[in-house]
Design a protein around this motif. Structure first.
Motif, PDB file in Angstrom:
ATOM      1  N   MET A  28      10.448 109.413  66.952  1.00  0.00           N
ATOM      2  CA  MET A  28       9.364 109.122  66.004  1.00  0.00           C
ATOM      3  C   MET A  28       9.375 107.643  65.624  1.00  0.00           C
ATOM      4  O   MET A  28       8.329 106.998  65.520  1.00  0.00           O
ATOM      5  N   GLN A  29      10.597 107.094  65.392  1.00  0.00           N
ATOM      6  CA  GLN A  29      10.681 105.679  65.038  1.00  0.00           C
ATOM      7  C   GLN A  29      10.148 104.798  66.167  1.00  0.00           C
ATOM      8  O   GLN A  29       9.418 103.827  65.937  1.00  0.00           O
ATOM      9  N   THR A  30      10.519 105.161  67.406  1.00  0.00           N
ATOM     10  CA  THR A  30       9.995 104.404  68.554  1.00  0.00           C
ATOM     11  C   THR A  30       8.478 104.490  68.629  1.00  0.00           C
ATOM     12  O   THR A  30       7.772 103.495  68.883  1.00  0.00           O
ATOM     13  N   ALA A  31       7.960 105.708  68.400  1.00  0.00           N
ATOM     14  CA  ALA A  31       6.505 105.895  68.440  1.00  0.00           C
ATOM     15  C   ALA A  31       5.824 105.113  67.333  1.00  0.00           C
ATOM     16  O   ALA A  31       4.752 104.531  67.523  1.00  0.00           O
ATOM     17  N   VAL A  32       6.475 105.100  66.133  1.00  0.00           N
ATOM     18  CA  VAL A  32       5.879 104.357  65.007  1.00  0.00           C
ATOM     19  C   VAL A  32       5.845 102.854  65.313  1.00  0.00           C
ATOM     20  O   VAL A  32       4.856 102.165  65.056  1.00  0.00           O
ATOM     21  N   ALA A  39       3.185 102.261  67.793  1.00  0.00           N
ATOM     22  CA  ALA A  39       1.864 102.387  67.161  1.00  0.00           C
ATOM     23  C   ALA A  39       1.548 101.162  66.304  1.00  0.00           C
ATOM     24  O   ALA A  39       0.416 100.656  66.291  1.00  0.00           O
ATOM     25  N   GLU A  40       2.587 100.701  65.536  1.00  0.00           N
ATOM     26  CA  GLU A  40       2.367  99.508  64.716  1.00  0.00           C
ATOM     27  C   GLU A  40       2.057  98.295  65.591  1.00  0.00           C
ATOM     28  O   GLU A  40       1.191  97.464  65.256  1.00  0.00           O
ATOM     29  N   SER A  41       2.788  98.194  66.742  1.00  0.00           N
ATOM     30  CA  SER A  41       2.504  97.069  67.644  1.00  0.00           C
ATOM     31  C   SER A  41       1.087  97.145  68.206  1.00  0.00           C
ATOM     32  O   SER A  41       0.364  96.142  68.247  1.00  0.00           O
ATOM     33  N   ALA A  72      -1.275  96.238  65.438  1.00  0.00           N
ATOM     34  CA  ALA A  72      -1.306  94.796  65.191  1.00  0.00           C
ATOM     35  C   ALA A  72      -2.082  94.054  66.275  1.00  0.00           C
ATOM     36  O   ALA A  72      -2.880  93.156  65.987  1.00  0.00           O
ATOM     37  N   ASP A  73      -1.841  94.453  67.553  1.00  0.00           N
ATOM     38  CA  ASP A  73      -2.591  93.825  68.651  1.00  0.00           C
ATOM     39  C   ASP A  73      -4.077  94.103  68.521  1.00  0.00           C
ATOM     40  O   ASP A  73      -4.917  93.207  68.770  1.00  0.00           O
ATOM     41  N   HIS A  74      -4.422  95.333  68.138  1.00  0.00           N
ATOM     42  CA  HIS A  74      -5.835  95.681  67.973  1.00  0.00           C
ATOM     43  C   HIS A  74      -6.488  94.864  66.864  1.00  0.00           C
ATOM     44  O   HIS A  74      -7.610  94.347  67.019  1.00  0.00           O
TER      45      HIS A  74
END
Length: 311
Positions: A34-38, A41-43, A46-48
């Motif tokens: 989940m931490q990896t997915a979060v 997702a945050e990356s 941020a890119d978006h």
């Protein structure tokens, strides 16, 4: 104190603890995933967000540039239309002025031609016999031999030989004039060839740091009643390239305001001699020549102080 010895079975507890340990490991794996997915997702988020911010910024800048370009283009188009309209108006004024000038010049030309003809007729009428003799009879008498050279001599036998000798003499004289003219022409051609061979260079010459004096003509005229002046620079086109002529004109025009005019008390002798020469070979009437001479002598002259310019 009583001591009770009993045996407890810990296998079920161990099994439960073992199952709990497996669940804790699964939970740890799930939390890591989940931490990896979060983080991913945050990356991505941020890119978006950065992409959208950049796209919005560039879209805004492009929109502003497009608006300014459209505004400036409309202003340029309006100025161009205004200039085209002024150009058409100036061309119309020029055409009207040309028609008026041609009409006025033709009118005055017709008037002066009529005056000249009337004055000529009146002068001829003042002493008609003398004028007829000077204009008609003298020319006939002077050219009598020329007019009668081809006339067939019809006379007595005594004068026939003399007439033939006169005709033969006239033919020989004309032949001699033709031979002399051809001789002078050939001699002039030979002399010109010798002078040309002396002047022309046989090989290429390298010129470095050399100064040349080039004569120019600066003419100034008033083209309307408001004393608006037009300055024109004329450069000799013999031996000078178009680039050199343009450079000379630009140098003179750039320093046109610094030219110093000096009043001349007397007319230049060479200028006066050239004017007398042109006046003597002119076909105009004596009255026109006298008026031109009077205007020439009454004119005021100014000369430009000699300056040296480097190109």
């Amino acid at each position: 104190m009583a001591h009770i010895d009993c045996v407890l079975d810990t296998d079920p507890m161990a099994q439960k603890i073992s199952s709990v340990s497996s669940h804790v490991n699964a939970t740890t794996t799930a939390v890591v995933a989940m931490q990896t997915a979060v983080v991913l997702a945050e990356s991505k988020a941020a890119d978006h967000v950065c992409d959208n911010v950049n796209r919005g910024f560039y879209t805004l800048i492009r929109s502003q540039i497009s608006q300014k370009t459209a505004k400036l283009k409309s202003e340029v188009d309006s100025h161009l239309m205004h200039l085209n309209q002024q150009r058409k108006q100036l061309l119309a004024i020029k055409g009207r002025m040309e028609r008026d000038y041609n009409m006025i010049s033709s009118r005055y030309l017709k008037l002066f031609n009529g005056l000249n003809q009337n004055l000529r007729q009146r002068i001829f009428e003042l002493d008609k016999p003398t004028i007829d003799f000077a204009v008609k009879e003298v020319e006939k008498v002077s050219n009598r031999t020329k007019y009668l050279t081809a006339t067939v001599p019809v006379s007595q036998l005594e004068s026939l030989a003399a007439s033939q000798r006169i005709i033969a003499s006239n033919v020989k004289f004309r032949g001699l004039k033709v031979i002399n003219s051809m001789t002078r022409f050939l001699a002039d051609m030979s002399e010109q060839k010798k002078l040309t061979d002396q002047v022309l260079l046989t090989g290429s010459v390298k010129i470095e740091n050399t100064s040349f004096s080039v004569p120019i003509v600066i003419s100034e005229c008033n083209f309307d009643k408001f004393d608006n002046k037009n300055m024109d620079v004329v450069v000799n086109n013999v031996g000078l390239s178009n680039l050199t002529q343009s450079s000379i004109k630009n140098a003179v025009v750039s320093h046109i305001d610094t030219l110093q005019w000096q009043n001349e008390r007397e007319i230049n002798s060479e200028t006066e001699s050239e004017f007398r020469k042109l006046l003597s070979v002119s076909n105009a009437s004596q009255r026109v020549k006298d008026m031109a001479n009077k205007l020439f002598m009454a004119s005021n002259y100014q000369t430009i102080k000699i300056r040296n310019y480097e190109l």
